[in-house]
Design a protein around this motif. Structure first.
Motif, short mmCIF file in Angstrom:
data_model
loop_
_atom_site.label_atom_id
_atom_site.label_comp_id
_atom_site.label_asym_id
_atom_site.label_seq_id
_atom_site.Cartn_x
_atom_site.Cartn_y
_atom_site.Cartn_z
N LEU A 115 -7.72 15.05 -6.66
CA LEU A 115 -6.74 14.82 -5.60
C LEU A 115 -6.87 13.52 -4.82
O LEU A 115 -5.99 13.16 -4.07
CB LEU A 115 -6.77 16.01 -4.62
N SER A 116 -7.98 12.82 -4.96
CA SER A 116 -8.22 11.59 -4.21
C SER A 116 -8.43 10.44 -5.19
O SER A 116 -8.69 10.66 -6.36
CB SER A 116 -9.45 11.77 -3.33
N ASP A 117 -8.36 9.23 -4.69
CA ASP A 117 -8.56 8.06 -5.56
C ASP A 117 -9.96 7.46 -5.45
O ASP A 117 -10.20 6.35 -5.88
CB ASP A 117 -7.51 7.00 -5.26
N ILE A 118 -10.91 8.22 -4.92
CA ILE A 118 -12.25 7.69 -4.66
C ILE A 118 -12.90 7.10 -5.92
O ILE A 118 -13.44 6.01 -5.88
CB ILE A 118 -13.17 8.76 -4.03
N SER A 119 -12.87 7.84 -7.02
CA SER A 119 -13.50 7.35 -8.25
C SER A 119 -12.47 6.91 -9.30
O SER A 119 -12.75 6.88 -10.49
CB SER A 119 -14.44 8.40 -8.83
N GLU A 120 -11.29 6.55 -8.81
CA GLU A 120 -10.23 6.10 -9.71
C GLU A 120 -10.64 4.82 -10.42
O GLU A 120 -11.13 3.88 -9.81
CB GLU A 120 -8.96 5.85 -8.90
N VAL A 121 -10.43 4.80 -11.73
CA VAL A 121 -10.71 3.63 -12.54
C VAL A 121 -9.42 2.85 -12.79
O VAL A 121 -9.38 1.63 -12.67
CB VAL A 121 -11.36 4.04 -13.89
N LYS A 122 -8.36 3.58 -13.13
CA LYS A 122 -7.04 2.99 -13.34
C LYS A 122 -5.99 4.02 -12.99
O LYS A 122 -6.25 5.22 -13.06
CB LYS A 122 -6.84 2.57 -14.81
N SER A 123 -4.81 3.54 -12.64
CA SER A 123 -3.69 4.45 -12.38
C SER A 123 -2.39 3.71 -12.61
O SER A 123 -2.34 2.48 -12.59
CB SER A 123 -3.75 4.99 -10.95
N ASP A 124 -1.34 4.50 -12.83
CA ASP A 124 0.00 3.93 -13.00
C ASP A 124 1.00 5.06 -13.01
O ASP A 124 0.64 6.22 -13.19
CB ASP A 124 0.09 3.13 -14.30
#
Length: 157
Positions: free
Chosen positions: A59-68
């Motif tokens: 639910l969070s972008d804390i450990s996000e590597v990539k997004s789109d």
């Protein structure tokens, strides 16, 4: 004069050698292709987020590597992510009907928009939100994964 020419030649050769080393292995990064199936509506967009560890998943972008996000066309969507390093990842997807880039939930926390998670783990009120370990996969080569959208907490959809 010869010393300057020799130094220039050495400089040029060393730069070419470094360039060749940097481009010699084009497969040092990998591609992850995500196919999302079972999209119910043509409205909105499909937003995907790749996680590199359990922090904040899903639910969070804390450990996000990539997004789109991709526009919806039909009942499935496809997104390719290039430049990933070998490792362990998990993917979370939402059917973002209102364009706010987040999974809208009611006051009880029940999703009001479609969602999906890599490895398609069972989701229910009793079990709660899937853990990173349930959704994670090892990326050693470029691969394609499929995620099935869910539009309620009923595991049969």
């Amino acid at each position: 004069m010869l010393n300057k020419l020799t130094l220039f030649s050495l400089f040029l050769c060393s730069n070419l050698a470094v360039f060749n080393l940097a481009t010699a292995n084009p497969k040092s990064t990998l591609k992850l292709t995500v196919i999302v199936d079972g999209i119910r509506s043509q409205k909105g967009q499909i937003c995907l987020r790749i996680y590199g560890d359990e922090r904040g998943f899903p639910l969070s972008d804390i450990s996000e590597v990539k997004s789109d996000c991709v526009k919806i066309q039909g009942s499935s969507a496809k997104k390719e992510f290039d430049g990933l390093k070998p490792g362990t990842y998990a993917v979370a997807v939402i059917d973002d009907q209102n364009g706010d880039y987040k999974l809208n939930r009611d006051f009880l926390g029940i999703p009001q928009e479609g969602f999906g998670i890599s490895k398609n783990p069972t989701v229910s009120m009793l079990k709660g939100i899937p853990k990173f370990q349930e959704a994670s996969f090892s990326l050693k080569n470029s691969i394609t994964i499929k995620i099935n959208m869910k539009y309620s907490l009923d595991p049969s959809n």
